[in-house]
Write a protein that holds these residues in place. Sequence first.
Motif, short mmCIF file in Angstrom:
data_model
loop_
_atom_site.label_atom_id
_atom_site.label_comp_id
_atom_site.label_asym_id
_atom_site.label_seq_id
_atom_site.Cartn_x
_atom_site.Cartn_y
_atom_site.Cartn_z
N LEU A 135 0.84 -1.19 0.00
CA LEU A 135 0.00 0.00 0.00
C LEU A 135 0.88 1.25 0.00
O LEU A 135 2.02 1.21 0.45
CB LEU A 135 -0.90 0.04 1.24
CG LEU A 135 -1.88 -1.12 1.46
CD1 LEU A 135 -2.59 -0.93 2.80
CD2 LEU A 135 -2.89 -1.19 0.32
N GLU A 136 0.31 2.36 -0.49
CA GLU A 136 1.01 3.63 -0.41
C GLU A 136 0.97 4.18 1.01
O GLU A 136 1.89 4.86 1.45
CB GLU A 136 0.40 4.63 -1.39
CG GLU A 136 0.66 4.28 -2.86
CD GLU A 136 0.18 5.37 -3.79
OE1 GLU A 136 -0.31 6.41 -3.28
OE2 GLU A 136 0.28 5.18 -5.02
N GLU A 137 -0.11 3.88 1.74
CA GLU A 137 -0.21 4.25 3.14
C GLU A 137 -1.22 3.34 3.83
O GLU A 137 -2.12 2.80 3.19
CB GLU A 137 -0.59 5.71 3.31
CG GLU A 137 -1.92 6.10 2.70
CD GLU A 137 -2.24 7.56 2.92
OE1 GLU A 137 -1.83 8.10 3.97
OE2 GLU A 137 -2.90 8.15 2.05
N LEU A 138 -1.08 3.19 5.15
CA LEU A 138 -2.01 2.39 5.92
C LEU A 138 -3.23 3.23 6.29
O LEU A 138 -3.10 4.42 6.60
CB LEU A 138 -1.36 1.88 7.21
CG LEU A 138 -0.17 0.93 7.05
CD1 LEU A 138 0.43 0.60 8.42
CD2 LEU A 138 -0.57 -0.35 6.33
N PRO A 139 -4.42 2.66 6.26
CA PRO A 139 -5.61 3.42 6.69
C PRO A 139 -5.55 3.69 8.19
O PRO A 139 -5.28 2.79 8.98
CB PRO A 139 -6.77 2.49 6.33
CG PRO A 139 -6.17 1.11 6.33
CD PRO A 139 -4.76 1.28 5.86
N LYS A 140 -5.80 4.94 8.57
CA LYS A 140 -5.71 5.33 9.98
C LYS A 140 -6.86 6.26 10.33
O LYS A 140 -7.41 6.95 9.47
CB LYS A 140 -4.37 6.04 10.26
CG LYS A 140 -3.14 5.18 10.00
CD LYS A 140 -1.85 5.98 10.17
CE LYS A 140 -0.63 5.12 9.84
NZ LYS A 140 0.64 5.91 9.87
N ASN A 141 -7.18 6.31 11.63
CA ASN A 141 -8.19 7.26 12.09
C ASN A 141 -7.54 8.61 12.39
O ASN A 141 -6.34 8.78 12.19
CB ASN A 141 -8.96 6.71 13.30
CG ASN A 141 -8.08 6.51 14.52
OD1 ASN A 141 -6.96 7.01 14.60
ND2 ASN A 141 -8.60 5.77 15.49
#
Length: 511
Positions: A484-490
Amino acid sequence: MNPAEWLLRSARKTPDAPALLHGVEVVASYGAFAERAGRIAKALREEWGVWPGDRVALFMANSPTYLELLYGIWFAGAVAVPINYKLHPREATHIVDDAQARVVFVDGARAGVASFLGGEEGASVVTPEILAGELPRHTAMDAPHPMRAEDLAWLFYTSGTTGRPKGVMLTIANLHAMVFAYFVDVDAVHREDAALYAAPMSHGAGLYNFMHVLRGARHVVPVSGGFDPSEIADLAPRLGNVSMFAAPTMVRRLCDYAARSGYDGEGIRTIVYGGGPMYVADIERAVAQFGPRFVQIYGQGESPMTITALSRETIAERSHPRWRERLGSVGLAHSCVEVRVADEAGHPVLAGETGEILVRGASVMAGYWRNPDATAETLRDGWLWTGDLGALDEDGYLTLKDRSKDVIISGGTNIYPREVEEALLTCAGVREVSVVGRAEPEWGEEVVAFVVAMEEEGLEPDQLDAHCRSQIARFKRPRHYVFLEELPKNTYGKVLKGELRRMADEVAGRG
């Protein structure tokens, strides 16, 4: 009372009865089993300076010698520290060091652990060859060292959500409660029975040795040292009255073999299953193929094998109007514990509502070894907070809903995402990583790693896999890598693992 007293009593009662078997070959009678355990205790004392309360680790695959060493350790009044033989030597060494073990017994395949132990202050590494050379020089101890109810007997290493191993302190009293509850809640044991160790003896399968030692039954290690359905189908009819502990994936594999071969379960009396989720369709199939031979248990290292049990009668019967619902549960509370489903404040929730599973009773651990903070977090007001979510029905049947911890259970073995993440983060070119589990029909769950690479680095799955194998046990390594280009985060920067699990399922659907 020292568990070695149970062995000594069975040896005095039936000294010539078969005790330890390798396949169908008897390698020791009860008299020889007890005598050898006494010699091991004397060698531990005189050769390696092991005194009551000292820790002695076992980093070995299943073998008849494993039981001799366990009882030799207790004979000396010491504490057994069984280590999963599948671990990487680096991981095993951390446990040996944390336990401050004086000795670690290893088999040939794991002798390399010595290279990870540090200096003269580290544990003495004892191989089968070293042990064989020492034992003839020692007579057996006259009697097991006296042990009190509160004395530590078994130090079981598990992990929490942080992935840092914690030593669960199991006392003599904890083990007594587990043993006697087995006879009440799980199964009877008879002298003509055979305990078959197809699952690792460092875990639940090994804990079930006590009941069979008490009754003077046989202890059988398959020649393969592990689980092979064809081997079990060959052994069980020749042995008769076989009892074994099995993870759900092992039950499924045995059913698959039976469907191909026509094996009907001859020779097997009881299969106790646990250590992971068993789907209703799978246990229905197992009962249809083998009949009423199954008992389910739910437990943790912190309350060993003793939270709930689902009886063979309940599993097999179909007359109750809610039989399928009960079949999907993990049963009723063991007789030695109370089970509560509670809200975040510890207050019981209503029947059918989901909350955290709490346990209180004689089998609950004394605490975590040298870890007062984790002990205080997990043991509160006398209750063990399991970290598992579930619901109790109005009749007391407990159904597991989910795990509040992110533990992955594959083939009945816990895999802790943080351990895998930490290993991957030491690989050059990895910027971020998050690990989740996804459903897999054969093993229950499999490991999926989501990786964010540094911009200048090109990473390949084979490179990451090789790095993992150099750092952690093979069974923990991811089966799939997703870049992934970035991890999903809150908004607080916390990785959204629920979103990653959904993505993992989508990848599986496309695959």
